[in-house]
Design an enzyme around this catalytic site. Structure first.
Site, short mmCIF file in Angstrom:
data_model
loop_
_atom_site.label_atom_id
_atom_site.label_comp_id
_atom_site.label_asym_id
_atom_site.label_seq_id
_atom_site.Cartn_x
_atom_site.Cartn_y
_atom_site.Cartn_z
N LEU A 230 -7.56 5.99 -9.50
CA LEU A 230 -8.33 4.72 -9.02
C LEU A 230 -8.28 4.50 -7.59
O LEU A 230 -7.06 4.22 -6.99
CB LEU A 230 -8.13 3.65 -9.96
CG LEU A 230 -9.00 2.37 -9.43
CD1 LEU A 230 -10.33 2.50 -9.61
CD2 LEU A 230 -8.42 1.18 -9.99
N ASP A 231 -9.08 4.39 -6.64
CA ASP A 231 -9.19 4.05 -5.29
C ASP A 231 -8.19 4.86 -4.45
O ASP A 231 -7.66 4.09 -3.36
CB ASP A 231 -8.89 2.57 -4.91
CG ASP A 231 -10.01 1.74 -5.89
OD1 ASP A 231 -11.08 2.35 -5.87
OD2 ASP A 231 -9.76 0.54 -6.20
N ALA A 232 -7.89 5.88 -4.87
CA ALA A 232 -6.73 7.02 -4.08
C ALA A 232 -7.09 8.08 -3.59
O ALA A 232 -6.60 8.83 -3.32
CB ALA A 232 -5.60 7.12 -5.39
#
Lengths: 287, 287, 287, 287
Positions: A230-232
């Site tokens: 996530l969001d990485a």
């Protein structure tokens, strides 16, 4: 033969690569109009983007990739992708309820800023059907559902739709749903998300509220490719705006909207123009 | 009576506070030259900064704080601090090995940018003694040591020095040591640190290397008051600079230096000019 | 009585003004939710914006302006304007051929970002009729013409239309025509223009080409109120973006578009929210 | 043979140049560590910067420039300059009365940020002699004088000093004097000035006061090479800072100082690292 070819390549850095590649192009009467390369001295790796005119190029379009692979793939352990500037990629937009990014994308599309086709907009809500209709683009509501079976069915429907519309890449324009692993695997580094914070600060939900709580003096937005974490994923573009103690969570949301749409559109522009190489969770953005 | 008085105050927001406070000043013949107030609508709290000329002010300097407390402290549950612009605060600088922030602070001091005295520079290394000598400021090396006893002794020596030099506030100009809880308690919201990242991203050690690893497109610096939790105190100033895939950890360190010194000096300026109120781990910075 | 009142005022700076004005509001049971003031120490002039809740306010809406004038106009040589947050201003948009600013304005309007009505779009070209139709807003083509008579007739038609639509202010969204003096006089500091340069650099035509010729490293956009002198009215907002030697006049135009729409929309927001005071060709923008 | 060579070149854009130049380097066993090129499609001109390691390079240092000229000067109408990264350029600093840029330059010099020697500081005032002494650098006061004879004598003294100190380039660190034509001719594109405005806005004297009068919302600073026309030479770097109606001419001067020193030092860094090509009053800055 008209138009231009674009090659994006990377390989371990060794002497002679630039010479060899440019020689292949110029000896075949290609006129190089853009060349930019980057040597990552930590990774000892060369990244390059070349654009050349095909008017008098000896090698037929459909053979260029093969010829380059024959010459360099083994010799330099080179990975490359050849594109043509008249190949128009097909882009799907995923939205939820907020219209600002969607309007910004569609306004650019209609003004002819991008060489792109938008065959469909997919949403988990009815809210933005009116916007899609304003621009005459098919709008599909696919609700992910709660149970694993429902989620699987929704994912299947989504992927079928993308396949039947021959979608090349996906833009998440404030789509407030997690993308499933199968879909990420089907579109590796071809799903662009906008996260409403200056990543890696404020990962996850409600980043403007997190920013308000922390009392930061600057907020940001980040466009990135979606990966399993996530969001990485690899960051494409970031931008910021100054805030102060006068801002409330609501005013941050409002100020952030302008950031989000600009930062997302910059990433989409660079993706469409084949200016992005990804390597080890980072992007090289050619100017 | 010459000069100007400055009051920084905050209290629960109620009707009539601004009227009452400004009335007290104007009825006593103070000429208000600056007034800024901020109502935090989430906290329902009023924050205010007023500056007025004392030339014809009826209340003697030494009674102003008491009179204000008598009038408003209970009535409005008001916390206030009265300062005088000719009170010159005494500032200690803590450094380790890097000179860029120290030079920036001392150059401003010598150019007369700030109404401040710098009676001492404290370091855990000998490296910057030469810089202190260039500016004729006493330089004290206090090595924290390894054992708890050594650390306690070093802290005692530091605090004795600050006391004997009547230091009002401390600036950590890239001081690479943790500040002890006793010292934080002795200087609450009076120790200013510069952290070389865009907090809350990249807390802790080697933030530029963390930024490089994550592949961000913007790096930042943050000045904040030191509290008991690492890099988590009230943020005063932040700024950023764009980077690209061409940057290495080394070039980030280089670009970051310019940010650090500017962001630290802005915070020091605001602190010296009494423009900062802190409340619940956030700052209100009056313009 | 519901809603909020907003007062924008300015007068020569004297003691007691803030006290008197806030006293008038609080004594009449108005709850101040916003107060910001600015003393221009060069002009010796006070500028103030106050916002208060009318729920329990003793003075009827329609008498507030008169009561304030009675109390303060002569006494303090005060000029003031009282607004109500539920008065929805009516805004006309003027466009030529470029759609980016228009789309940005209309998208915000439709998303409900602004308390505003847009009764008409006026253009000297047919090009953007389709955009107006997408949003269901009447689109009027008024061609200024070449001769003085034609220009006068066009101006008359424009002003009649604005009058009949009860337009309060005008936004020039990349309208490539000079606005006549009569119209400027009819809408003093109520016509907002976006100029595609960092004023006062590159006044007049083709500023991006001028910027390219000069070799600047940053380009900008400026929103300002229109006055009789070209590109010289009070500046409301400015913003910039970095460019490099890689940019062509065409890429500057493209990068500038994003600036223009954001900078124009910020000015429109501030105008709608009554946050702008103008004095001597400058603006005071309350936060 | 150790170290690295750097070539900066430009010529009309034709096929094969990149291939030919890189082939020359790699065939002589030079390892290219940096290559960046830029095609100006308006001027149809190629600009290139290459850096290569000399460890195993076949061509002796002192012959490299000649060999490149022999191969390419006529064939491609190429202008080129070869530098070596261990050649340390000698830089003179000119100052008047303000210390902020001088301190910033000297602090970087002493911290070892730059491969440069600073043999002298020249001023038309005594004011900053103390700063020069802090850093142990000879300080020469040369007063230009009023009459043409005095000005000529001062210019002669200055140029003699630069010659005897073998100065390669000059940095005007807020030197408030016009540079004479003879000196400009002697150091073409080798005199770097910092102008305290966002050029071409506010050319000439007192730009912060001009900015204040105009009511701009952003101020800037510009570093550029000095040419015969005032403030009109090729721009190297620009940066800006936001201001508001709260700023006075004095606060603009204060805020501007931070911009000036950073923008000047960036230009000096790029000049020292041979990252700047100038062509037709513009700069190409390699990343």
């Amino acid at each position: 033969m008209k138009g231009k070819a674009i090659i994006l390549l990377h390989c371990p850095d060794r002497q002679g690569i630039i010479t060899d590649v440019t020689k292949f192009i110029t000896e075949n009467h290609g006129n190089i109009v853009y060349l930019d390369q980057h040597v990552d001295t930590v990774e000892k790796r060369l990244f390059m983007r070349i654009e050349w005119e095909l008017d008098h190029f000896y090698v037929p379009r459909e053979e260029i990739q093969r010829r380059i692979d024959d010459l360099f793939a083994d010799r330099y352990q080179m990975q490359s992708n050849v594109y043509f500037d008249d190949d128009v990629p097909r882009m799907a937009i995923f939205v939820s309820r907020m219209s600002h990014c969607l309007y910004d994308l569609l306004a650019r599309y209609y003004a002819g800023e991008w060489k792109v086709e938008i065959p469909c907009i997919i949403s988990n809500h009815e809210d933005l059907r009116g916007v899609a209709q304003q621009f005459g683009i098919p709008y599909h509501v696919i609700v992910p559902g709660k149970s694993p079976e429902e989620r699987l069915a929704a994912e299947n429907r989504t992927m079928d739709l993308l396949r039947s519309e021959r979608v090349n890449f996906v833009v998440l324009a404030r789509y407030m749903q997690i993308i499933g692993d199968r879909m990420i695997a089907a579109y590796p580094h071809h799903i662009i998300n906008i996260h409403h914070s200056f990543l890696p600060a404020f990962i996850g939900a409600k980043p403007y509220h997190q920013a308000y709580e922390r009392g930061v003096k600057i907020i940001g937005a980040t466009s990135h490719y979606v990966t399993g974490e996530l969001d990485a994923g690899p960051i494409i573009e970031q931008d910021i705006v100054r805030i102060s103690h006068k801002d409330t969570p609501e005013s941050l949301v409002r100020k952030g909207r302008d950031l989000e749409k600009i930062v997302l559109s910059r990433a989409v522009t660079e993706h469409i123009e084949r200016k992005i190489l990804t390597y080890k969770n980072k992007t090289i953005i050619f100017g």
